[in-house]
Motif scaffolding. Structure first.
Motif, mmCIF file in Angstrom:
data_model
loop_
_atom_site.group_PDB
_atom_site.id
_atom_site.type_symbol
_atom_site.label_atom_id
_atom_site.label_comp_id
_atom_site.label_asym_id
_atom_site.label_seq_id
_atom_site.Cartn_x
_atom_site.Cartn_y
_atom_site.Cartn_z
ATOM 1 N N ASP A 282 4.376 7.741 -4.589
ATOM 2 C CA ASP A 282 4.032 6.428 -4.067
ATOM 3 C C ASP A 282 2.811 6.458 -3.150
ATOM 4 O O ASP A 282 2.455 5.443 -2.551
ATOM 5 C CB ASP A 282 5.229 5.818 -3.325
ATOM 6 N N ILE A 283 2.186 7.620 -3.000
ATOM 7 C CA ILE A 283 0.947 7.689 -2.229
ATOM 8 C C ILE A 283 -0.090 6.769 -2.865
ATOM 9 O O ILE A 283 -0.202 6.683 -4.088
ATOM 10 C CB ILE A 283 0.422 9.138 -2.176
ATOM 11 N N ARG A 284 -0.869 6.111 -2.029
ATOM 12 C CA ARG A 284 -1.849 5.143 -2.518
ATOM 13 C C ARG A 284 -3.269 5.700 -2.362
ATOM 14 O O ARG A 284 -3.584 6.371 -1.372
ATOM 15 C CB ARG A 284 -1.702 3.821 -1.746
ATOM 16 N N VAL A 285 -4.094 5.421 -3.354
ATOM 17 C CA VAL A 285 -5.494 5.852 -3.342
ATOM 18 C C VAL A 285 -6.365 4.673 -3.749
ATOM 19 O O VAL A 285 -5.875 3.670 -4.252
ATOM 20 C CB VAL A 285 -5.731 7.034 -4.306
ATOM 21 N N HIS A 286 -7.674 4.805 -3.512
ATOM 22 C CA HIS A 286 -8.635 3.834 -4.040
ATOM 23 C C HIS A 286 -9.072 4.307 -5.421
ATOM 24 O O HIS A 286 -9.459 5.465 -5.585
ATOM 25 C CB HIS A 286 -9.863 3.743 -3.134
ATOM 26 N N GLY A 287 -9.029 3.427 -6.400
ATOM 27 C CA GLY A 287 -9.498 3.889 -7.691
ATOM 28 C C GLY A 287 -9.182 2.981 -8.844
ATOM 29 O O GLY A 287 -8.674 1.869 -8.693
ATOM 30 N N ASP A 288 -9.451 3.492 -10.012
ATOM 31 C CA ASP A 288 -9.226 2.813 -11.279
ATOM 32 C C ASP A 288 -7.979 3.409 -11.916
ATOM 33 O O ASP A 288 -7.947 4.600 -12.240
ATOM 34 C CB ASP A 288 -10.448 3.006 -12.180
#
Length: 425
Positions: free
Chosen positions: A306-312
């Motif tokens: 469930d870790i969130r990242v910036h991306g596509d």
């Protein structure tokens, strides 16, 4: 004409795929060539300029604090060296570096105020003793502390990257000349981008040409069978299957090339592109389960998904899917493939590790596995028809997302591929 096949449709579709492949080939080179030019036109700072700016901060203290009290370079010589293109180094008669451009450090020619390359040092001695000028080419590696100087990582993450990161060589043209009885100057011209592009171009043309020949040959065989007639249904069916196989292979290559082109576009972090890793990673597992189950390979996903990242989302899914597909293909029947997600200790990055217990990769090949079209020596019946673009896509997706890709492997023990991405803030 046999009722079970319509050769006109088959040939039309096959040539359509060949046409798309040619168009993508041209498009790939256009994008690959103009991207850095566009970046310069719009004022984007290149990674090299960022690196050299940061190296100014991490250079040895002597470069920052010491004035001209210990060298005898006249002002005109010093001024000339400062405006010459490329990097320059001034070495005194004790082989000590008294002046050096930041690039001399980032390119691995100077380390701790000393010449690090033996061939450069030998030519300095030769020129100092006999005069004249020496010009030659050398290959160096950027020291790790400069290669990752601007990475915002903690000590643990930096140490892991130091052990695992794949680095690229620097190809340099060196000119050595004496400027006084005491001083020798070393001029450095970095040819890395030119040579790297030439290698990529040649490899690309060779590999794409080979891939385009296969469906063409299959189509010719099918045409021969149809012209000969005689109702040889078995031969026509065999040739038709070959056309289908080669067209499928070409279709995968075209898809991978399109993905590779898309992965050249950098992701700008914003509130609009914050994603949780759970969705793309669970989609990867669901898509790979059937092929893994056919060979009894156990596939699992663990960790903080469930870790969130910036991306596509799609690019990240594809990159991890390439790693998982490789891991399953190289694993023995009844083996296991594990996807582990965990945040680095400093909390700044998340690591997606794909771990297998397959044949492993020889040490000498590990620096090449992320190159386009590279094919290792450990191929098997499941991987021998591969194209060699999967890991290149992984690398470029990582770079696009301001992350990195790395590998750990031992022959006979398996491999661990790690996709590291910055955590969304």
């Amino acid at each position: 004409m046999p009722e079970f096949i319509d050769p006109s449709i088959l040939i039309f579709v096959a040539f359509g795929i060949v046409g798309v492949a040619v168009a993508v080939t041209v498009g790939f080179f256009v994008v690959d060539r103009i991207t850095p030019v566009v970046a310069k036109l719009f004022g984007g700072a290149s990674p090299v300029s960022r690196l050299e700016a940061e190296v100014q901060r991490v250079l040895p203290h002597r470069r920052q604090a010491e004035e001209d009290e210990d060298d005898d370079l006249d002002d005109s010589t010093a001024s000339l060296l400062s405006v010459l293109p490329g990097a320059s180094i001034v070495v005194d008669d004790d082989d000590e570096v008294v002046r050096a451009s930041p690039a001399a450090y980032t390119l691995g020619v100077v380390i701790d105020d000393a010449i690090a390359d033996e061939r450069v040092l030998e030519q300095i001695h030769e020129v100092r003793e006999h005069g004249g000028r020496a010009q030659f080419n050398v290959e160096t590696r950027t020291p790790w502390q400069y290669e990752h100087a601007f990475d915002d990582l903690g000590a643990e993450a930096k140490e892991r990257r130091r052990r695992r990161s794949v680095t690229r060589p620097n190809w340099l043209k060196i000119t050595v000349g004496r400027i006084s009885d005491r001083f020798v100057v070393v001029m450095i011209e970095d040819l890395s981008d030119v040579i790297r592009f030439a290698q990529t171009r040649d490899s690309f043309i060779t590999n794409v040409s080979e891939q385009l020949l296969k469906p063409t040959e299959a189509l010719m065989n099918l045409a021969d069978s149809l012209e000969q007639g005689g109702g040889d249904r078995e031969r026509i069916a065999r040739d038709a299957r070959q056309v289908r196989t080669t067209c499928g292979h070409l279709n995968r290559m075209v898809s991978d090339l399109l993905l590779l082109i898309k992965a050249q576009e950098p992701i700008t972090p914003s509130a609009a592109n914050v994603i949780a890793l759970r969705e793309p990673l669970e989609a990867v597992v669901a898509a790979a389960e059937a092929s893994a189950a056919d060979r009894g390979v156990h596939l699992s996903l663990t960790g903080d998904v469930d870790i969130r990242v910036h991306g596509d989302t799609e690019q990240i899914r594809i990159a991890v899917a390439k790693l998982v597909d490789n891991a399953v293909a190289y694993s023995p029947d009844g083996g296991s493939v594990t996807i582990v997600v965990r945040a680095a200790q400093d909390g700044g990055t998340v690591e997606i590790r794909v771990i297998d217990c397959g044949c492993g990769i020889p040490q000498q090949e590990q620096t090449h596995v992320f190159e386009r079209f590279y094919r290792g020596s450990n191929q098997n019946e499941r991987t021998q028809d591969g194209i060699g673009l999967g890991l290149a896509i992984v690398k470029h997706v990582a770079l696009t997302h301001h992350g990195s890709a790395s590998v750990w492997s031992r022959v006979g023990q398996g491999s661990t591929f790690t996709l590291s991405l910055p955590v969304a803030r």
